[in-house]
Design a protein around this motif. Structure first.
Motif, PDB file in Angstrom:
ATOM      1  N   ALA A 106      41.368  44.236  34.308  1.00 57.40           N
ATOM      2  CA  ALA A 106      40.573  45.019  35.161  1.00 57.40           C
ATOM      3  C   ALA A 106      39.363  44.411  35.578  1.00 57.40           C
ATOM      4  CB  ALA A 106      39.812  46.086  33.889  1.00 57.40           C
ATOM      5  N   LEU A 107      38.749  43.530  35.075  1.00 64.18           N
ATOM      6  CA  LEU A 107      37.932  42.615  35.460  1.00 64.18           C
ATOM      7  C   LEU A 107      38.299  41.812  36.868  1.00 64.18           C
ATOM      8  CD1 LEU A 107      36.194  40.863  32.298  1.00 64.18           C
ATOM      9  CD2 LEU A 107      35.195  42.567  33.884  1.00 64.18           C
ATOM     10  N   PHE A 108      39.501  41.220  36.765  1.00 64.68           N
ATOM     11  CA  PHE A 108      39.827  40.899  38.036  1.00 64.68           C
ATOM     12  C   PHE A 108      40.093  41.851  39.372  1.00 64.68           C
ATOM     13  CE2 PHE A 108      43.789  41.306  40.684  1.00 64.68           C
ATOM     14  CZ  PHE A 108      43.779  40.094  41.446  1.00 64.68           C
ATOM     15  N   ALA A 109      40.423  43.183  38.889  1.00 62.71           N
ATOM     16  CA  ALA A 109      40.465  44.003  39.869  1.00 62.71           C
ATOM     17  C   ALA A 109      39.182  44.428  40.494  1.00 62.71           C
ATOM     18  CB  ALA A 109      41.036  45.256  39.124  1.00 62.71           C
ATOM     19  N   VAL A 110      37.890  44.380  39.823  1.00 59.42           N
ATOM     20  CA  VAL A 110      36.564  44.433  40.536  1.00 59.42           C
ATOM     21  C   VAL A 110      35.758  43.249  40.875  1.00 59.42           C
ATOM     22  CG1 VAL A 110      36.521  46.692  39.459  1.00 59.42           C
ATOM     23  CG2 VAL A 110      35.747  44.808  38.211  1.00 59.42           C
ATOM     24  N   SER A 111      36.509  42.076  40.763  1.00 58.48           N
ATOM     25  CA  SER A 111      35.996  40.946  40.903  1.00 58.48           C
ATOM     26  C   SER A 111      35.376  40.867  42.299  1.00 58.48           C
ATOM     27  CB  SER A 111      36.781  39.564  40.679  1.00 58.48           C
ATOM     28  OG  SER A 111      38.011  39.614  41.427  1.00 58.48           O
ATOM     29  N   HIS A 112      34.382  39.882  42.733  1.00 59.60           N
ATOM     30  CA  HIS A 112      33.884  40.108  44.133  1.00 59.60           C
ATOM     31  C   HIS A 112      34.919  39.436  45.005  1.00 59.60           C
ATOM     32  CE1 HIS A 112      29.533  40.028  42.490  1.00 59.60           C
ATOM     33  NE2 HIS A 112      29.586  41.127  42.831  1.00 59.60           N
TER      34      HIS A 112
END
Length: 486
Positions: free
Chosen positions: A51-57
């Motif tokens: 999930a953090l990958f998907a919303v990374s800059h």
């Protein structure tokens, strides 16, 4: 027969035999359940990572569609859990990755919210003894997170280059400069004037045999005394380095404009009296653009203390002809309100601040470095103004939804005044406590920082006393607290 019916010998063993199998099954079910919950913890961590990958800059700034990013996140989750699942009897039944609706549905939204959920089965080694329906434990998990896209931002640096920024950055330097003052006033400011130079106010050496003289600015330079104005100019390189690092990480764009304020600053280039102002009355060091390192280099090359004709007179004209006129700005005048008015006009002329995302105009941050001494056109021995005018700060902050003010307060030092034999110094000392509250009211929420004087040159590079590091930290805070408003 009665004796036989009353005989209880061996009943405990029989009862234990009956219950032990049930107890064994219960313990086994507990073990199976514990395995399943341990697996859930491991899979939850993988879901968080995906999930953090998907919303990374990096993802927020690519041209990939939301569906593609979601599929990639699901694949990452499966790849991270594949080996663990195979070794521990875990079956991943389903993975659902999606951007949460209806709040954030477009690719260029400034804020993304993403959800990844899964369902899995954990093989039971004990519970299935009870029945085939208990061959597996079913469990599920979800990770939901959001991220704000870093906005593009224009930074307008407004640097205090008034005479009071000529104070040394260390107490050792303040003491030494006072000893170099031939008038015995123990002046702690490296005052720069033709009159002082003609009078030989500053000794270029403490050696009594060395008869060389100049003004106190010459004395500071001859003795390698670093002044705050020097450190302030150098600090622009720290800001540029911080901007480069933030831009690389956030995929955002930052622009720098560097301006100065000091006595006699004029508000437009058409002033008919320009030639009568001190050399550094021109507020422009580097106009706002994306060339952040050339801007920093310009600050280092161009910023210097203003040189006055004498005392309170910026030029011979103001001493002889323009005395007590509107253009008579003395060396005790910081002209802070005029500088804020100038930078306000500059920011408005370049366009109102935008959100900084999705093609909108950049946000705007006015970044002020100052000792906080206001001193409006105060060229006599009056008690000086010390606290900045809040209304000029509010005017800038209220000019746009995305406009903020960050202030680095280079503390106005009692040490710089206590040994100075002058009426203005005596009148200023009791009012120094008013400076920080006024600057705090001027700055946007949580965007004010203070740096003080170091005891010695060795201590001048600590984070508490180093202007360059303080500028870098405050810049990073201004970038990190950029608010995306929808």
């Amino acid at each position: 027969m009665k004796q036989i019916t009353r005989d209880r010998s061996g009943s405990i063993a029989i009862l234990f035999a009956l219950l032990s199998s049930l107890l064994l099954v219960a313990v086994g079910v507990g073990v199976d359940y514990g395995r399943a919950m341990s697996a859930k913890t491991r899979l939850d961590a993988a879901a968080d990572s995906a999930a953090l990958f998907a919303v990374s800059h990096n993802q927020m700034n690519t041209q990939n569609s939301r569906d593609m990013i979601g599929r990639t996140a699901a694949a990452i989750f499966r790849d991270e859990t594949k080996t663990f699942a195979e070794r521990n009897g875990i079956t991943i039944v389903s993975v659902t990755a999606k951007f949460v609706t209806p709040k954030f549905v477009k690719k260029n939204d400034s804020v993304w919210e993403f959800s990844l959920s899964y369902t899995a089965l954990s093989k039971n080694y004990f519970a299935q003894i009870v029945g085939q329906s208990l061959a597996n434990f079913s469990f599920n998990g979800q990770s939901q997170t959001h991220n704000e896209r870093a906005p593009d931002t224009d930074f307008y640096f407004l640097l205090d280059t008034s005479v009071s920024m000529g104070v040394p950055i260390t107490k050792e330097g303040i003491d030494l400069l006072g000893q170099l003052d031939t008038m015995g006033d123990h002046c702690a400011f490296a005052c720069h004037s033709a009159g002082d130079r003609r009078g030989g106010r500053g000794r270029l050496s403490l050696n009594p045999r060395d008869k060389r003289r100049g003004d106190l600015y010459d004395a500071a330079k001859a003795n390698n005394i670093t002044l705050r104005i020097d450190a302030e100019a150098e600090a622009m390189t720290n800001a540029a380095n911080a901007a480069k690092a933030a831009a690389d990480q956030n995929r955002a764009h930052y622009r720098f404009g560097i301006y100065q304020f000091s006595g006699g600053v004029y508000l437009n280039d058409s002033s008919p009296y320009k030639e009568w102002f001190p050399a550094n009355s021109n507020p422009v060091i580097h106009e706002i653009d994306s060339n952040i390192f050339p801007a920093a280099a310009d600050a280092k090359a161009k910023i210097r203390l203003p040189e006055y004709e004498s005392g309170f007179c910026p030029t011979p004209y103001s001493c002889n002809v323009g005395r007590n006129t509107a253009i008579d700005f003395g060396n005790a005048d910081t002209a802070s309100s005029a500088a804020f008015e100038y930078i306000y006009r500059k920011m408005i002329a370049n366009g109102p601040s935008g959100s900084g995302v999705g093609g909108d105009r950049p946000q705007q941050v006015l970044f002020v470095i100052t000792d906080g001494m206001r001193n409006e056109t105060n060229y006599h021995n009056d008690a000086p103004d010390v606290d900045f005018e809040k209304s000029v700060c509010d005017k800038i902050k209220n000019s746009g939804k995305y406009t903020r003010i960050a202030i680095l307060y280079t503390e106005y030092l009692p040490e710089a005044l206590e040994k100075t034999n002058s009426v203005p110094a005596a009148n200023t000392l009791p009012k120094l406590s008013r400076i920080l509250p006024a600057l705090t009211a001027c700055a946007s929420t949580d965007l004010i920082s203070k740096v003080s004087v170091a005891d010695s040159a060795r201590d001048a590079f600590s984070s508490n006393n180093n202007i360059g590091l303080a500028v870098q930290k405050l810049f990073e805070k201004a970038v990190g607290t950029a608010i995306i408003q929808k």
